[in-house]
Design an enzyme around this catalytic site. Structure first.
Site, PDB file in Angstrom:
ATOM      1  N   HIS A  34      37.774  40.222  41.829  1.00 20.58           N
ATOM      2  CA  HIS A  34      38.011  41.368  42.735  1.00 20.58           C
ATOM      3  C   HIS A  34      38.654  40.919  44.047  1.00 20.58           C
ATOM      4  O   HIS A  34      38.452  41.549  45.091  1.00 20.58           O
ATOM      5  CB  HIS A  34      36.714  42.151  43.002  1.00 20.58           C
ATOM      6  CG  HIS A  34      36.259  42.951  41.816  1.00 20.58           C
ATOM      7  ND1 HIS A  34      36.509  44.297  41.699  1.00 20.58           N
ATOM      8  CD2 HIS A  34      35.602  42.597  40.681  1.00 20.58           C
ATOM      9  CE1 HIS A  34      35.995  44.736  40.536  1.00 20.58           C
ATOM     10  NE2 HIS A  34      35.451  43.717  39.908  1.00 20.58           N
ATOM     11  N   ASP A  36      42.076  40.501  44.161  1.00 16.10           N
ATOM     12  CA  ASP A  36      43.491  40.910  44.153  1.00 16.10           C
ATOM     13  C   ASP A  36      43.774  42.078  45.097  1.00 16.10           C
ATOM     14  O   ASP A  36      44.651  41.995  45.948  1.00 16.10           O
ATOM     15  CB  ASP A  36      44.005  41.172  42.721  1.00 16.10           C
ATOM     16  CG  ASP A  36      43.198  42.188  41.932  1.00 16.10           C
ATOM     17  OD1 ASP A  36      42.139  42.628  42.423  1.00 16.10           O
ATOM     18  OD2 ASP A  36      43.633  42.548  40.816  1.00 16.10           O
ATOM     19  N   GLY A 124      41.059  44.710  24.051  1.00 15.30           N
ATOM     20  CA  GLY A 124      39.889  45.199  24.773  1.00 15.30           C
ATOM     21  C   GLY A 124      38.818  44.144  24.998  1.00 15.30           C
ATOM     22  O   GLY A 124      37.682  44.477  25.313  1.00 15.30           O
ATOM     23  N   SER A 129      45.556  41.888  26.309  1.00 17.02           N
ATOM     24  CA  SER A 129      46.569  42.096  25.273  1.00 17.02           C
ATOM     25  C   SER A 129      47.625  43.070  25.779  1.00 17.02           C
ATOM     26  O   SER A 129      48.770  43.026  25.347  1.00 17.02           O
ATOM     27  CB  SER A 129      45.921  42.619  23.992  1.00 17.02           C
ATOM     28  OG  SER A 129      45.422  43.924  24.163  1.00 17.02           O
ATOM     29  N   ASP A 174      47.294  40.021  35.514  1.00 19.56           N
ATOM     30  CA  ASP A 174      47.491  39.957  34.061  1.00 19.56           C
ATOM     31  C   ASP A 174      48.926  39.595  33.716  1.00 19.56           C
ATOM     32  O   ASP A 174      49.191  38.663  32.955  1.00 19.56           O
ATOM     33  CB  ASP A 174      47.146  41.299  33.407  1.00 19.56           C
ATOM     34  CG  ASP A 174      45.725  41.741  33.695  1.00 19.56           C
ATOM     35  OD1 ASP A 174      44.975  40.971  34.323  1.00 19.56           O
ATOM     36  OD2 ASP A 174      45.376  42.863  33.289  1.00 19.56           O
ATOM     37  N   TYR A 223      34.095  50.579  39.619  1.00 18.17           N
ATOM     38  CA  TYR A 223      35.251  49.883  40.219  1.00 18.17           C
ATOM     39  C   TYR A 223      35.678  50.607  41.493  1.00 18.17           C
ATOM     40  O   TYR A 223      35.924  49.987  42.532  1.00 18.17           O
ATOM     41  CB  TYR A 223      36.468  49.896  39.283  1.00 18.17           C
ATOM     42  CG  TYR A 223      36.467  48.916  38.146  1.00 18.17           C
ATOM     43  CD1 TYR A 223      35.409  48.064  37.904  1.00 18.17           C
ATOM     44  CD2 TYR A 223      37.569  48.841  37.306  1.00 18.17           C
ATOM     45  CE1 TYR A 223      35.435  47.185  36.834  1.00 18.17           C
ATOM     46  CE2 TYR A 223      37.596  47.966  36.230  1.00 18.17           C
ATOM     47  CZ  TYR A 223      36.527  47.144  35.996  1.00 18.17           C
ATOM     48  OH  TYR A 223      36.556  46.282  34.940  1.00 18.17           O
TER      49      TYR A 223
HETATM   50  P1  ADP Z   1      43.142  44.410  27.066  1.00 15.11           P
HETATM   51  O1  ADP Z   1      44.409  44.368  27.866  1.00 15.11           O
HETATM   52  O2  ADP Z   1      41.963  43.834  27.808  1.00 15.11           O
HETATM   53  O3  ADP Z   1      43.273  43.815  25.715  1.00 15.11           O
HETATM   54  P2  ADP Z   1      43.693  47.208  27.246  1.00 15.11           P
HETATM   55  O4  ADP Z   1      42.873  48.426  26.933  1.00 15.11           O
HETATM   56  O5  ADP Z   1      44.288  47.084  28.601  1.00 15.11           O
HETATM   57  O6  ADP Z   1      42.775  45.953  26.869  1.00 15.11           O
HETATM   58  O7  ADP Z   1      44.896  47.109  26.224  1.00 15.11           O
HETATM   59  C1  ADP Z   1      44.674  47.198  24.825  1.00 15.11           C
HETATM   60  C2  ADP Z   1      45.720  48.094  24.214  1.00 15.11           C
HETATM   61  O8  ADP Z   1      47.014  47.436  24.195  1.00 15.11           O
HETATM   62  C3  ADP Z   1      45.453  48.420  22.764  1.00 15.11           C
HETATM   63  O9  ADP Z   1      44.531  49.486  22.638  1.00 15.11           O
HETATM   64  C4  ADP Z   1      46.842  48.773  22.253  1.00 15.11           C
HETATM   65  O10 ADP Z   1      47.169  50.107  22.601  1.00 15.11           O
HETATM   66  C5  ADP Z   1      47.747  47.843  23.059  1.00 15.11           C
HETATM   67  N1  ADP Z   1      48.095  46.653  22.268  1.00 15.11           N
HETATM   68  C6  ADP Z   1      47.754  45.383  22.510  1.00 15.11           C
HETATM   69  N2  ADP Z   1      48.262  44.552  21.572  1.00 15.11           N
HETATM   70  C7  ADP Z   1      48.929  45.319  20.700  1.00 15.11           C
HETATM   71  C8  ADP Z   1      49.682  45.079  19.511  1.00 15.11           C
HETATM   72  N3  ADP Z   1      49.843  43.869  19.001  1.00 15.11           N
HETATM   73  N4  ADP Z   1      50.221  46.153  18.878  1.00 15.11           N
HETATM   74  C9  ADP Z   1      50.065  47.378  19.381  1.00 15.11           C
HETATM   75  N5  ADP Z   1      49.387  47.661  20.487  1.00 15.11           N
HETATM   76  C10 ADP Z   1      48.818  46.665  21.146  1.00 15.11           C
HETATM   77 MG    MG Z   2      44.733  45.409  29.724  1.00 15.74          MG
END
Ligand code: ADP
Ligand code: MG
Length: 381
Positions: A34, A36, A124, A129, A174, A223
């Protein structure tokens, strides 16, 4: 999957090879919790898992998005601004957000294309991701159009997509770590600039993520409350952001700040000092000192910022006592989620299994145990 398997999958779906393949890693918040939005500093690790994207141009202007994650194709017609997707197609908002972001940076979006994304990153799990798919998509679209802006612009395109199209108000951590990562190094971000640098990760250390799959139901509101308390503390101290206050100046001004806001401010101000100390310890190759700072960061989250949970505290307590572990802390926003441990060669799969078993005995559910390496940042393969 490997580049060769991704190319083969692309050919299976679209009947021709891709023009290029890109890849971007997920990240771990190493230390800087926290900090940033308070204008502070943070260290992140780009991990050896991520999202790969393959693309090829299309002459008819249609835009086909396929992800192995859903196994389905989302098709958008040639003309018109892409609309925000809902339901099963909503993952496509990440690449669509990148297309919508490009013009804001004076960059051109490609017209028609076929697109395939594949990931070896759990979604998630607090490993971002979302930033990985944004950066892999941005490099793919830039490659298709023959544009090569600097790294910072690519990072900002990804952040813009997440903030404005997807609608998540994340900071620069990120995308910054996914974009500036290097194998064997950590990414340092001064969020006020932003300014990006890397520091060496001493050899002989490994990362372990323990994902609890717990998330506080009120996490968004919590948050927002922490953000408000930090801003209230800054206002009471007569500064714009908490980064402007040193730990000594904060202690001297305690009477000016309401007690809860003071605890939040103390966490932030001391955490920024811990990030700086951690950079020095990393440069000196002192993994023991790094680990002590990580665990101190967790204790501050637990007692001052109060964004930990009994599940995360149990994992940190167990890991901190385990042989071969340098330190452990919650990673990410908190209120559930994952714990990161930094360990030496004395801690391996058996040690991690013992921690997971102790957790399962107490909470009745197993955490995911994910060993991680530090890998390279986003690139065209
Ligand atoms: P985190 O960033 O912590 O993994 P987020 O909720 O911010 O969680 O992002 C996850 C979302 O990103 C997924 O629900 C999906 O919509 C998208 N995503 C991530 N990787 C992929 C992928 N390989 N293909 C399609 N969508 C993806
Ligand atoms: Mg995310």
């Amino acid at each position: 999957m490997s580049k060769a398997s991704l190319v083969a999958r692309f050919e299976q779906i679209f009947g021709r090879p891709p023009a290029l393949v890109t890849r971007a890693p997920g990240r771990i918040e190493f230390i800087g919790n926290h900090t940033d939005y308070n204008g502070g500093t943070v260290l992140g690790a780009s991990i050896d898992r991520g999202v790969a994207v393959a693309v090829a141009p299309r002459a008819d202007g249609a835009r086909n998005f396929h992800s192995t994650y859903t196994g389905k194709t989302v098709t958008l017609p040639a003309a018109g601004e892409p609309a925000k997707q809902t339901g099963e197609a909503s993952w496509a908002n990440y690449p669509l957000g990148v297309l919508a972001a490009l013009p804001h940076f004076g960059l051109r979006a490609p017209e028609g294309f076929d697109y395939l994304a594949d990931s070896d990153l759990p979604t998630g799990a607090g490993l971002s991701s979302s930033a990985a798919i944004e950066l892999a998509s941005a490099l793919a679209f830039l490659g298709l159009t023959g544009q090569a802006p600097d790294r910072e612009t690519v990072v900002k395109v990804g952040k813009h997509a997440e903030n404005h199209f997807v609608g998540v108000p994340c900071g620069i951590l990120d995308q910054g770590v996914s974009g500036f990562g290097e194998a064997g190094r950590l990414v340092f971000i001064d969020c006020a600039g932003p300014r990006f640098a890397t520091v060496p990760m001493p050899a002989g250390a490994s990362f372990w993520i323990f994902n609890t799959h717990t998330k506080h139901a009120l996490v968004d509101g919590l948050y927002a409350a922490r953000h408000r308390e930090c801003m209230a503390a800054a206002a009471a101290l007569g500064v714009g952001l908490l980064v402007e206050v040193s730990p000594e100046a904060l202690r001297a001004a305690e009477a000016k700040v309401e007690p809860t806001a003071f605890k939040r401010a103390r966490h932030v101000v001391e955490e920024i000092a811990r990030v700086d100390a951690c950079v020095k310890a990393l440069e000196a190759g002192d993994l023991g000192a790094v680990g002590a700072l990580l665990t101190a960061s967790h204790r501050s989250s637990q007692h001052l910022f109060q964004n930990s949970t009994p599940e995360l505290d149990f994992l940190v307590d167990t890991l901190a006592a385990a042989p071969g572990v340098f330190g452990a802390r919650l990673t990410g926003g908190g209120f559930g989620g994952a714990v990161m441990a930094l360990a030496g060669p004395g801690f391996g799969a058996a040690g991690a299994e013992a921690v997971a078993a102790a957790y399962a005995a107490k909470f009745g559910a197993r955490p995911d145990v994910l060993p991680m390496g530090v890998g390279p940042g986003a690139s065209v393969l």
